[in-house]
Design an enzyme around this catalytic site. Structure first.
Site, mmCIF file in Angstrom:
data_model
loop_
_atom_site.group_PDB
_atom_site.id
_atom_site.type_symbol
_atom_site.label_atom_id
_atom_site.label_comp_id
_atom_site.label_asym_id
_atom_site.label_seq_id
_atom_site.Cartn_x
_atom_site.Cartn_y
_atom_site.Cartn_z
ATOM 1 N N ILE A 14 0.574 -0.998 -0.081
ATOM 2 C CA ILE A 14 0.066 0.078 0.159
ATOM 3 C C ILE A 14 0.926 1.242 -0.190
ATOM 4 O O ILE A 14 0.370 2.330 -0.704
ATOM 5 C CB ILE A 14 -0.588 -0.397 1.476
ATOM 6 C CG1 ILE A 14 -1.344 -1.001 1.978
ATOM 7 C CG2 ILE A 14 -1.398 1.095 0.964
ATOM 8 C CD1 ILE A 14 -2.982 -1.710 0.279
ATOM 9 N N SER A 129 -8.817 -1.048 9.238
ATOM 10 C CA SER A 129 -9.051 -1.832 8.307
ATOM 11 C C SER A 129 -10.671 -2.805 8.038
ATOM 12 O O SER A 129 -11.403 -2.132 9.722
ATOM 13 C CB SER A 129 -8.384 -3.082 8.589
ATOM 14 O OG SER A 129 -8.622 -4.958 7.779
ATOM 15 N N TYR A 153 -5.292 -9.572 15.134
ATOM 16 C CA TYR A 153 -4.523 -8.046 14.191
ATOM 17 C C TYR A 153 -5.543 -7.094 14.348
ATOM 18 O O TYR A 153 -5.599 -6.312 14.973
ATOM 19 C CB TYR A 153 -4.368 -8.856 12.712
ATOM 20 C CG TYR A 153 -4.573 -7.631 11.999
ATOM 21 C CD1 TYR A 153 -5.813 -7.727 10.880
ATOM 22 C CD2 TYR A 153 -3.415 -7.440 11.794
ATOM 23 C CE1 TYR A 153 -5.449 -7.255 9.805
ATOM 24 C CE2 TYR A 153 -3.785 -5.735 10.688
ATOM 25 C CZ TYR A 153 -4.888 -5.961 10.137
ATOM 26 O OH TYR A 153 -4.763 -5.085 8.398
ATOM 27 N N LYS A 157 -5.765 -2.727 15.196
ATOM 28 C CA LYS A 157 -6.492 -2.230 14.820
ATOM 29 C C LYS A 157 -7.694 -1.301 15.217
ATOM 30 O O LYS A 157 -7.456 0.439 15.859
ATOM 31 C CB LYS A 157 -6.936 -1.874 13.331
ATOM 32 C CG LYS A 157 -6.091 -2.861 11.926
ATOM 33 C CD LYS A 157 -4.984 -2.483 11.604
ATOM 34 C CE LYS A 157 -4.060 -2.404 10.248
ATOM 35 N NZ LYS A 157 -3.062 -1.471 10.245
HETATM 36 C C1 WQD Z 1 -11.215 -13.575 0.909
HETATM 37 C C2 WQD Z 1 -11.689 -14.230 0.224
HETATM 38 C C3 WQD Z 1 -11.743 -16.253 1.639
HETATM 39 C C4 WQD Z 1 -7.290 -17.261 0.065
HETATM 40 C C5 WQD Z 1 -7.836 -10.220 5.188
HETATM 41 C C6 WQD Z 1 -7.791 -9.243 6.562
HETATM 42 C C7 WQD Z 1 -8.381 -8.415 6.090
HETATM 43 C C8 WQD Z 1 -6.828 -7.487 5.134
HETATM 44 C C9 WQD Z 1 -7.210 -7.689 3.585
HETATM 45 C C10 WQD Z 1 -4.572 -6.831 6.099
HETATM 46 C C11 WQD Z 1 -12.028 -15.093 1.389
HETATM 47 C C12 WQD Z 1 -10.196 -16.383 0.047
HETATM 48 C C13 WQD Z 1 -8.548 -16.831 0.437
HETATM 49 C C14 WQD Z 1 -7.063 -17.800 0.094
HETATM 50 C C15 WQD Z 1 -9.553 -18.464 -0.254
HETATM 51 N N1 WQD Z 1 -5.599 -7.593 5.537
HETATM 52 N N2 WQD Z 1 -10.099 -17.579 0.090
HETATM 53 N N3 WQD Z 1 -8.413 -19.019 -0.304
HETATM 54 O O1 WQD Z 1 -9.649 -12.878 5.121
HETATM 55 O O2 WQD Z 1 -10.889 -10.642 3.684
HETATM 56 O O3 WQD Z 1 -9.240 -9.964 4.528
HETATM 57 O O4 WQD Z 1 -7.184 -9.598 3.873
HETATM 58 O O5 WQD Z 1 -5.480 -5.154 6.423
HETATM 59 O O6 WQD Z 1 -7.382 -6.846 7.400
HETATM 60 O O7 WQD Z 1 -8.465 -10.251 7.421
HETATM 61 O O8 WQD Z 1 -8.644 -11.203 2.852
HETATM 62 O O9 WQD Z 1 -7.938 -12.324 0.796
HETATM 63 O O10 WQD Z 1 -7.012 -13.668 2.492
HETATM 64 O O11 WQD Z 1 -9.498 -13.708 1.774
HETATM 65 O O12 WQD Z 1 -10.321 -18.897 -0.841
HETATM 66 O O13 WQD Z 1 -6.315 -18.829 -0.455
HETATM 67 O O14 WQD Z 1 -11.005 -15.331 0.014
HETATM 68 O O15 WQD Z 1 -12.065 -17.262 2.421
HETATM 69 O O16 WQD Z 1 -13.307 -15.690 1.596
HETATM 70 P P1 WQD Z 1 -9.947 -11.452 3.862
HETATM 71 P P2 WQD Z 1 -8.205 -12.442 1.927
#
Ligand code: WQD
Length: 344
Positions: A14, A129, A153, A157
């Site tokens: 970012i 976040s 985490y 925040k």
């Molecule tokens: C997105 C979707 C997963 C990986 C997190 C943090 C948030 C921010 C962004 C820091 C979900 C699915 C994911 C994979 C999958 N981070 N997924 N297979 O969990 O919404 O947010 O990251 O600031 O604070 O909480 O993002 O990209 O991990 O997941 O199916 O290998 O993709 O289940 O539905 P998330 P993500």
């Protein structure tokens, strides 16, 4: 008047996009980064994309032995304000190492506040976040929604948001904005800066991109039995360049405030896409196959969350405008041109 901005974590994913955005608007930057989750090459790429006045000091805001250096460097820089992005951000790691997350994320923030006080620059944009919302609110989620972070985490925040509100209440010279990011993805259209996670990516887009570039064999889709339109998780993906513009808009807003403030503002598009929809969009953008298999749900995941983005439009006159297709095309360009991230 040239704005002088401290950017902590400015060499990160970012942060590098925020630096390009601010430099392109003529700002002078002091980047404080310990390079634990970023690469000095990112600073070279930032200067390539937006030549300007940028200086990196490699220091750790959470290391007490570095505090004096940081305070004097910030004072000598004579900043107008700061954007605070430095911190640990892996949800799973925070569950395993909560004390480390509280010590580092909250400690780093308190050191920055002390340095800004010493420099008489009480204007701060904080990288918060949407994870502070947890699974408690109906969608679209507005800033007045209930906050119930489901992991340490997310709690760091929220606690930092509250710390900044207490500081602004105690001293009306402080003006702060907590930017609640939804899911930042994509990369600068040049393909020269982008997300370069250490090790196995936790997040969906970098994992998909590494499958597309054949660094990973297959993607695990964490659950297809959620109460969503296709059973997979729905998130509000926002292009990192739109997010960077939102930071510049937040700084401009704070400039105009004559009294103290401590605001929470969502940065999202207001539209949610499922995992399967994201995979299909990335396949179209990259023209690559993305093999995947359905795996069990991931602990702590919410089914669906997307933003009510009206407050940012009202206060900052800012709205995300890049499409999911652009997010995928730009993420793919970065990944395909830099298969091993900055190391390549
Ligand atoms: C997105 C979707 C997963 C990986 C997190 C943090 C948030 C921010 C962004 C820091 C979900 C699915 C994911 C994979 C999958 N981070 N997924 N297979 O969990 O919404 O947010 O990251 O600031 O604070 O909480 O993002 O990209 O991990 O997941 O199916 O290998 O993709 O289940 O539905 P998330 P993500």
């Amino acid at each position: 008047m040239t704005k002088r901005i401290v950017v902590t974590g400015g060499a990160g994913y970012i942060g590098s996009h925020v630096c390009v955005e601010l430099l392109s608007r003529g700002a002078a930057l002091l980047v404080i980064d310990n390079l634990a989750n970023s690469h000095p090459e990112a600073i070279n790429r930032i200067s390539e994309l937006a030549p300007g006045d940028i200086r990196l000091i490699e220091r750790d805001l959470a290391n007490p032995a570095h505090k004096d250096d940081i305070v004097s460097a910030v004072r000598e820089f004579h900043p107008d304000g700061a954007i605070h992005l430095a911190g640990l951000k892996a949800v799973g790691e925070s569950v395993a190492e909560p004390a480390m997350y509280y010590r580092i994320n909250l400690g780093a923030t308190l050191t920055l506040v002390e340095a800004l006080e010493a420099a008489n620059a009480r204007s701060l944009v904080f990288s918060s976040s949407a994870t502070v919302y947890g699974d408690e609110n109906a969608n679209p989620v507005s800033e007045t929604g209930r906050t119930a972070p489901a992991n340490p985490y997310g709690r760091t925040k929220l606690f930092i948001e509250e710390m900044l509100k207490d500081i602004a209440r105690a001293d009306s010279r402080w003006r702060t904005v907590n930017l609640r990011y939804f899911n930042p993805v994509g990369a600068h259209p040049s393909g020269r800066i982008g997300e370069d996670p250490n090790g196995i990516p936790n997040n969906l887009f970098p994992f998909i991109a590494q499958v597309a570039v054949c660094k990973r064999k297959t993607l695990s889709v964490f659950g297809d039995d959620y109460p969503t339109r296709d059973g997979t998780g729905v998130r509000d993906y926002i292009h990192v360049c739109d997010l960077a513009r939102g930071h510049a808009a937040a700084l401009d807003y704070l400039d105009k405030q004559t009294t103290g403030c401590a605001l929470d503002v969502n940065l999202g598009t207001g539209t949610g896409y499922s995992v399967l929809e994201a995979i299909a969009a990335f396949k179209r953008a990259s023209n690559r196959d993305i093999p995947f298999s359905i795996a069990p749900r991931r602990e702590g995941d919410v089914a669906e969350i997307y933003a009510d983005a009206d407050r940012a439009k009202k206060l900052f006159d800012w709205r995300a405008d890049k499409s999911l297709e652009a997010m995928c095309a730009d993420h793919w360009r970065w990944q395909s041109q830099n298969p091993d991230g900055y190391k390549s």
